[in-house]
Design a protein around this motif. Structure first.
Motif, PDB file in Angstrom:
ATOM      1  N   THR A 148       6.508  33.555-125.835  1.00  0.00           N
ATOM      2  CA  THR A 148       7.503  32.598-125.341  1.00  0.00           C
ATOM      3  C   THR A 148       8.894  33.216-125.409  1.00  0.00           C
ATOM      4  N   GLU A 149       9.195  33.912-126.508  1.00  0.00           N
ATOM      5  CA  GLU A 149      10.495  34.582-126.650  1.00  0.00           C
ATOM      6  C   GLU A 149      10.705  35.625-125.550  1.00  0.00           C
ATOM      7  N   THR A 150       9.649  36.323-125.180  1.00  0.00           N
ATOM      8  CA  THR A 150       9.733  37.310-124.101  1.00  0.00           C
ATOM      9  C   THR A 150      10.089  36.620-122.783  1.00  0.00           C
ATOM     10  N   GLN A 151       9.486  35.452-122.534  1.00  0.00           N
ATOM     11  CA  GLN A 151       9.805  34.691-121.319  1.00  0.00           C
ATOM     12  C   GLN A 151      11.271  34.258-121.315  1.00  0.00           C
ATOM     13  N   TYR A 185      12.132  26.959-112.977  1.00  0.00           N
ATOM     14  CA  TYR A 185      11.456  27.902-113.872  1.00  0.00           C
ATOM     15  C   TYR A 185      10.570  27.107-114.831  1.00  0.00           C
ATOM     16  N   VAL A 186       9.443  27.695-115.208  1.00  0.00           N
ATOM     17  CA  VAL A 186       8.556  27.089-116.214  1.00  0.00           C
ATOM     18  C   VAL A 186       8.417  28.070-117.367  1.00  0.00           C
ATOM     19  N   ILE A 187       8.657  27.579-118.581  1.00  0.00           N
ATOM     20  CA  ILE A 187       8.483  28.390-119.782  1.00  0.00           C
ATOM     21  C   ILE A 187       7.231  27.895-120.481  1.00  0.00           C
ATOM     22  N   ASP A 188       6.242  28.753-120.571  1.00  0.00           N
ATOM     23  CA  ASP A 188       4.935  28.401-121.136  1.00  0.00           C
ATOM     24  C   ASP A 188       4.971  28.563-122.650  1.00  0.00           C
ATOM     25  N   THR A 189       4.769  27.451-123.373  1.00  0.00           N
ATOM     26  CA  THR A 189       4.731  27.515-124.838  1.00  0.00           C
ATOM     27  C   THR A 189       3.313  27.360-125.373  1.00  0.00           C
ATOM     28  N   ALA A 247      13.814  35.635-122.968  1.00  0.00           N
ATOM     29  CA  ALA A 247      14.667  36.818-122.799  1.00  0.00           C
ATOM     30  C   ALA A 247      14.719  37.255-121.338  1.00  0.00           C
ATOM     31  N   ALA A 248      13.568  37.228-120.670  1.00  0.00           N
ATOM     32  CA  ALA A 248      13.506  37.634-119.263  1.00  0.00           C
ATOM     33  C   ALA A 248      14.298  36.668-118.383  1.00  0.00           C
ATOM     34  N   LEU A 249      14.215  35.383-118.696  1.00  0.00           N
ATOM     35  CA  LEU A 249      14.937  34.383-117.907  1.00  0.00           C
ATOM     36  C   LEU A 249      16.446  34.535-118.102  1.00  0.00           C
ATOM     37  N   ILE A 250      16.865  34.763-119.334  1.00  0.00           N
ATOM     38  CA  ILE A 250      18.296  34.975-119.596  1.00  0.00           C
ATOM     39  C   ILE A 250      18.795  36.170-118.790  1.00  0.00           C
ATOM     40  N   GLU A 251      18.039  37.251-118.842  1.00  0.00           N
ATOM     41  CA  GLU A 251      18.441  38.482-118.131  1.00  0.00           C
ATOM     42  C   GLU A 251      18.563  38.221-116.635  1.00  0.00           C
ATOM     43  N   ARG A 252      17.609  37.493-116.108  1.00  0.00           N
ATOM     44  CA  ARG A 252      17.593  37.187-114.670  1.00  0.00           C
ATOM     45  C   ARG A 252      18.797  36.315-114.277  1.00  0.00           C
ATOM     46  N   LEU A 253      19.090  35.296-115.089  1.00  0.00           N
ATOM     47  CA  LEU A 253      20.177  34.372-114.735  1.00  0.00           C
ATOM     48  C   LEU A 253      21.556  34.992-114.939  1.00  0.00           C
ATOM     49  N   VAL A 254      21.684  35.818-115.972  1.00  0.00           N
ATOM     50  CA  VAL A 254      22.969  36.452-116.235  1.00  0.00           C
ATOM     51  C   VAL A 254      23.257  37.549-115.220  1.00  0.00           C
ATOM     52  N   ALA A 255      22.194  38.222-114.783  1.00  0.00           N
ATOM     53  CA  ALA A 255      22.347  39.281-113.770  1.00  0.00           C
ATOM     54  C   ALA A 255      22.776  38.672-112.437  1.00  0.00           C
ATOM     55  N   GLY A 256      22.316  37.408-112.236  1.00  0.00           N
ATOM     56  CA  GLY A 256      22.719  36.646-111.057  1.00  0.00           C
ATOM     57  C   GLY A 256      22.288  37.270-109.767  1.00  0.00           C
TER      58      GLY A 256
END
Length: 197
Positions: free
Chosen positions: A183-186, A172-176, A188-197
């Motif tokens: 960046t916070e939106t990215q 994954y790449v997080i663009d700052t 949050a989306a990554l957390i949701e994706r990884l936790v959802a598994g």
């Protein structure tokens, strides 16, 4: 037994990795900070002071490691740096395992590892996120730091895997190079994706 998803977080100097790590933490994700672990191990009363003093006489004192003295002893000397890493890296690995055990019930943990690709710290990671920004943004951020010079910045960059190579190897790449909110939106989306598994 189910264990947390372990995300490695890395990025070159000035890319905003610390800010991104704080965004994960603010959303309740446990974050292991490798740099903070090193500071603890090398600080006053730190577990590694005796070993560092034996290897690099005159680099420690009551306040812990004299970072300027130790830096002078290893900077630009690959053999000296390797001797220091043999002392530091196993101790950090133990702290990392203890952190993981302490957060075994969390669905996601982040290991903030600045030199993940440079030092091969990717063992035990399920995925890697690289924090990245355009080169001009990176340069502007780094040169705004106290005591930083273009020459020192160039030396640091020469020791790091190029940003393009890190992005190519990352899951994954997080663009700052955008606004903090974007960046916070990215994140949050990554957390949701990884936790959802």
């Amino acid at each position: 037994m189910k264990r947390p998803f372990v995300l490695g977080l890395t990025g070159s100097i000035g890319m905003g990795k610390s800010a991104v790590a704080e965004m994960f933490a603010a959303r309740g994700v446990p974050v292991f900070d490798a740099d903070a672990a090193v500071h603890q191990l090398q600080g006053p009363g730190g577990a590694l002071l005796a070993a560092i003093e034996r290897a690099f006489p005159g680099t420690t004192g009551a306040g812990g490691v004299d970072r300027a003295a130790l830096g002078a002893a290893v900077f630009g000397d690959r053999d000296a740096l390797a001797r220091l890493e043999v002392i530091v890296h196993p101790a950090v690995a133990v702290m990392r395992e203890e952190f993981l055990a302490a957060h075994a019930a969390a669905p996601l943990v982040v290991f903030d590892i600045p030199l993940l690709y440079e030092k091969g710290g990717g063992q035990g990671l399920d995925a890697v996120a690289v924090v990245s920004a355009p080169a001009d943004t990176q340069r502007e951020r780094v040169l705004a730091r106290p005591g930083m010079t273009p020459e020192r910045f160039a030396q640091i960059l020469a020791l790091q895997v190029p940003d393009a190579a890190k992005r190519a190897r990352a899951d994954y790449v997080i663009d700052t190079g955008t606004s903090l909110a974007e960046t916070e939106t990215q994140v949050a989306a990554l957390i949701e994706r990884l936790v959802a598994g």
